[in-house]
Design a protein around this motif. Structure first.
Motif, PDB file in Angstrom:
ATOM      1  N   LYS A  45       0.567  -0.975  -0.445  1.00  0.00           N
ATOM      2  CA  LYS A  45      -0.067  -0.074   0.204  1.00  0.00           C
ATOM      3  C   LYS A  45       0.760   1.194   0.150  1.00  0.00           C
ATOM      4  O   LYS A  45       0.423   2.240  -0.289  1.00  0.00           O
ATOM      5  CB  LYS A  45      -1.122   0.163   1.280  1.00  0.00           C
ATOM      6  CG  LYS A  45      -1.845  -0.912   1.451  1.00  0.00           C
ATOM      7  CD  LYS A  45      -3.375  -1.273   2.160  1.00  0.00           C
ATOM      8  CE  LYS A  45      -4.140  -2.143   1.783  1.00  0.00           C
ATOM      9  NZ  LYS A  45      -4.862  -1.877   3.381  1.00  0.00           N
ATOM     10  N   ALA A  69      -6.719 -10.307  -4.278  1.00  0.00           N
ATOM     11  CA  ALA A  69      -7.233  -9.358  -3.667  1.00  0.00           C
ATOM     12  C   ALA A  69      -5.983  -8.348  -4.087  1.00  0.00           C
ATOM     13  O   ALA A  69      -6.763  -7.247  -3.685  1.00  0.00           O
ATOM     14  CB  ALA A  69      -7.159 -10.018  -2.109  1.00  0.00           C
ATOM     15  N   GLN A  71      -4.636  -5.324  -6.180  1.00  0.00           N
ATOM     16  CA  GLN A  71      -4.788  -4.605  -7.023  1.00  0.00           C
ATOM     17  C   GLN A  71      -3.296  -3.793  -7.934  1.00  0.00           C
ATOM     18  O   GLN A  71      -2.529  -3.371  -7.485  1.00  0.00           O
ATOM     19  CB  GLN A  71      -5.403  -2.586  -6.661  1.00  0.00           C
ATOM     20  CG  GLN A  71      -7.117  -3.477  -5.868  1.00  0.00           C
ATOM     21  CD  GLN A  71      -7.884  -3.664  -6.460  1.00  0.00           C
ATOM     22  OE1 GLN A  71      -7.838  -3.704  -7.589  1.00  0.00           O
ATOM     23  NE2 GLN A  71      -8.885  -4.328  -6.083  1.00  0.00           N
ATOM     24  N   HIS A 187      -9.961   3.294 -10.110  1.00  0.00           N
ATOM     25  CA  HIS A 187     -11.462   2.890  -9.458  1.00  0.00           C
ATOM     26  C   HIS A 187     -10.959   1.912 -10.185  1.00  0.00           C
ATOM     27  O   HIS A 187     -10.398   1.144 -11.231  1.00  0.00           O
ATOM     28  CB  HIS A 187     -12.986   3.650 -10.406  1.00  0.00           C
ATOM     29  CG  HIS A 187     -14.114   3.590 -10.176  1.00  0.00           C
ATOM     30  ND1 HIS A 187     -14.742   2.848 -11.283  1.00  0.00           N
ATOM     31  CD2 HIS A 187     -14.659   4.213  -8.658  1.00  0.00           C
ATOM     32  CE1 HIS A 187     -16.448   2.358 -10.110  1.00  0.00           C
ATOM     33  NE2 HIS A 187     -15.877   3.318  -9.875  1.00  0.00           N
ATOM     34  N   ASN A 188     -12.244   0.744 -10.289  1.00  0.00           N
ATOM     35  CA  ASN A 188     -12.622  -0.521 -10.787  1.00  0.00           C
ATOM     36  C   ASN A 188     -12.502  -0.193 -12.342  1.00  0.00           C
ATOM     37  O   ASN A 188     -12.411  -0.964 -13.324  1.00  0.00           O
ATOM     38  CB  ASN A 188     -13.601  -1.394 -10.450  1.00  0.00           C
ATOM     39  CG  ASN A 188     -13.043  -2.291  -9.312  1.00  0.00           C
ATOM     40  OD1 ASN A 188     -12.022  -1.828  -8.704  1.00  0.00           O
ATOM     41  ND2 ASN A 188     -13.879  -3.131  -8.522  1.00  0.00           N
ATOM     42  N   SER A 215     -12.354   4.958  -6.580  1.00  0.00           N
ATOM     43  CA  SER A 215     -13.266   4.637  -4.942  1.00  0.00           C
ATOM     44  C   SER A 215     -12.577   3.994  -3.973  1.00  0.00           C
ATOM     45  O   SER A 215     -10.923   4.241  -3.725  1.00  0.00           O
ATOM     46  CB  SER A 215     -13.492   3.259  -5.488  1.00  0.00           C
ATOM     47  OG  SER A 215     -12.148   2.043  -5.961  1.00  0.00           O
ATOM     48  N   ASP A 216     -13.370   3.510  -2.653  1.00  0.00           N
ATOM     49  CA  ASP A 216     -12.452   3.420  -0.994  1.00  0.00           C
ATOM     50  C   ASP A 216     -10.898   2.714  -1.820  1.00  0.00           C
ATOM     51  O   ASP A 216      -9.917   2.710  -1.127  1.00  0.00           O
ATOM     52  CB  ASP A 216     -13.680   2.660  -0.461  1.00  0.00           C
ATOM     53  CG  ASP A 216     -14.064   3.878  -0.433  1.00  0.00           C
ATOM     54  OD1 ASP A 216     -14.217   5.034  -0.044  1.00  0.00           O
ATOM     55  OD2 ASP A 216     -15.495   3.466   0.298  1.00  0.00           O
ATOM     56  N   SER A 217     -11.140   1.282  -2.726  1.00  0.00           N
ATOM     57  CA  SER A 217     -10.715   0.187  -2.800  1.00  0.00           C
ATOM     58  C   SER A 217      -9.338   0.790  -3.448  1.00  0.00           C
ATOM     59  O   SER A 217      -7.558   0.844  -2.786  1.00  0.00           O
ATOM     60  CB  SER A 217     -10.512  -1.189  -3.501  1.00  0.00           C
ATOM     61  OG  SER A 217     -11.184  -0.649  -4.039  1.00  0.00           O
ATOM     62  N   TYR A 218      -9.408   2.239  -3.935  1.00  0.00           N
ATOM     63  CA  TYR A 218      -8.142   2.997  -4.596  1.00  0.00           C
ATOM     64  C   TYR A 218      -7.385   4.072  -3.794  1.00  0.00           C
ATOM     65  O   TYR A 218      -6.163   4.964  -4.358  1.00  0.00           O
ATOM     66  CB  TYR A 218      -7.667   2.507  -6.003  1.00  0.00           C
ATOM     67  CG  TYR A 218      -8.336   1.370  -7.037  1.00  0.00           C
ATOM     68  CD1 TYR A 218      -6.674   0.951  -7.517  1.00  0.00           C
ATOM     69  CD2 TYR A 218      -9.453   1.109  -7.192  1.00  0.00           C
ATOM     70  CE1 TYR A 218      -7.506  -0.092  -8.190  1.00  0.00           C
ATOM     71  CE2 TYR A 218      -9.834  -0.073  -7.639  1.00  0.00           C
ATOM     72  CZ  TYR A 218      -8.541  -0.769  -8.349  1.00  0.00           C
ATOM     73  OH  TYR A 218      -8.725  -1.985  -9.352  1.00  0.00           O
ATOM     74  N   LYS A 221      -4.216   4.051  -1.750  1.00  0.00           N
ATOM     75  CA  LYS A 221      -3.043   3.866  -2.599  1.00  0.00           C
ATOM     76  C   LYS A 221      -3.016   5.261  -3.313  1.00  0.00           C
ATOM     77  O   LYS A 221      -1.843   6.029  -3.681  1.00  0.00           O
ATOM     78  CB  LYS A 221      -3.041   3.085  -3.868  1.00  0.00           C
ATOM     79  CG  LYS A 221      -1.608   2.804  -4.584  1.00  0.00           C
ATOM     80  CD  LYS A 221      -1.756   1.368  -5.353  1.00  0.00           C
ATOM     81  CE  LYS A 221      -0.624   1.172  -6.077  1.00  0.00           C
ATOM     82  NZ  LYS A 221      -0.259   0.172  -6.979  1.00  0.00           N
TER      83      LYS A 221
END
Length: 233
Positions: A45, A69, A71, A187-188, A215-218, A221
């Motif tokens: 991260k 998991a 990215q 983002h995805n 998005s929260d997942s990116y 980072k």
């Protein structure tokens, strides 16, 4: 060209052996070794690597779960004593699968393969342009003209200063070709050119008339990369 790498291996002797092999290859730079995948997740991260040596059977988080998991996956070489995971590894697009115990010659063959792939990737964009396949032709795209890339089901739409190009590619393939000092996935469904960002408000990026969500997942980072490069103050 130096390849920055990490090793994830829960067997101390196996981790020691991989480290010994790495230091014998002049173009490999070992950044860190981990005895579990969870610590490696945290490291990735905050840090960017080119290559991961990854064991499969580990406690808490297996190598396969770790891969699923991740990215923006770097190159991955699986190191395992069990060949039944080979098919799953290749489905996740690993660069190679080293079956323990493996010799230094076999290790060298594997990392040479990764080195050649990375060299091809670097040279493909070094001239400032790429070629992508569209439905009926191959289009030349000047990299500096790219604003952002949008995922649309099985296709990607590349938005430039003056046109939109649809191509049957994956985000992974494009990220391997485009310069990673500018293009980041946020983002995805989106990759953006950092240099084309006009402003960011409420986790939305404005490029021209376009608002692109982060998005929260990116998010962590993405902002981490801006800080690391000292372009977010």
């Amino acid at each position: 060209m130096k390849i920055n790498c990490i090793a994830i291996e829960d067997e101390p002797l196996a981790l020691k052996k991989i480290k010994e092999y790495i230091v014998q290859v002049d173009y490999l730079e070992l950044l860190e070794g981990f005895n579990n995948a969870i610590d490696a997740v945290g490291y990735l991260k905050e840090n960017t690597v080119d290559l991961i040596f990854l064991d499969v059977r580990m406690k808490k988080l297996s190598g396969i779960q770790f891969l699923e998991a991740l990215q923006n996956k770097p190159k991955v070489i699986i190191t395992s004593a069990y060949d039944e995971y080979a098919l799953k590894g290749y489905e996740l697009d690993v660069a190679d699968y080293l079956l323990k115990p493996f010799t230094f010659d076999r290790f060298l063959k594997s990392v040479d393969k990764v080195y050649n792939q990375l060299m091809e990737t670097n040279s493909s964009s070094s001239n400032g342009y790429i070629f992508v396949k569209t439905e009926h032709r191959i289009e030349k795209i000047v990299i500096n003209d790219i604003l952002f890339i949008q995922g649309m089901k099985d296709y990607l739409q590349i938005h430039t200063n003056d046109r939109k190009i649809m191509t049957l590619q994956t985000f992974k393939n494009l990220l391997e070709i485009l310069p990673d000092n500018d293009f980041q996935r946020v983002h995805n469904s989106y990759i953006v050119s950092i240099s084309k960002i006009e402003n960011i408000e409420r986790n939305r990026i404005r490029i021209g008339k376009n608002l692109i969500p982060i998005s929260d997942s990116y998010k962590d980072k993405f902002y981490g990369i801006l800080k690391e490069r000292k372009i977010l103050i």
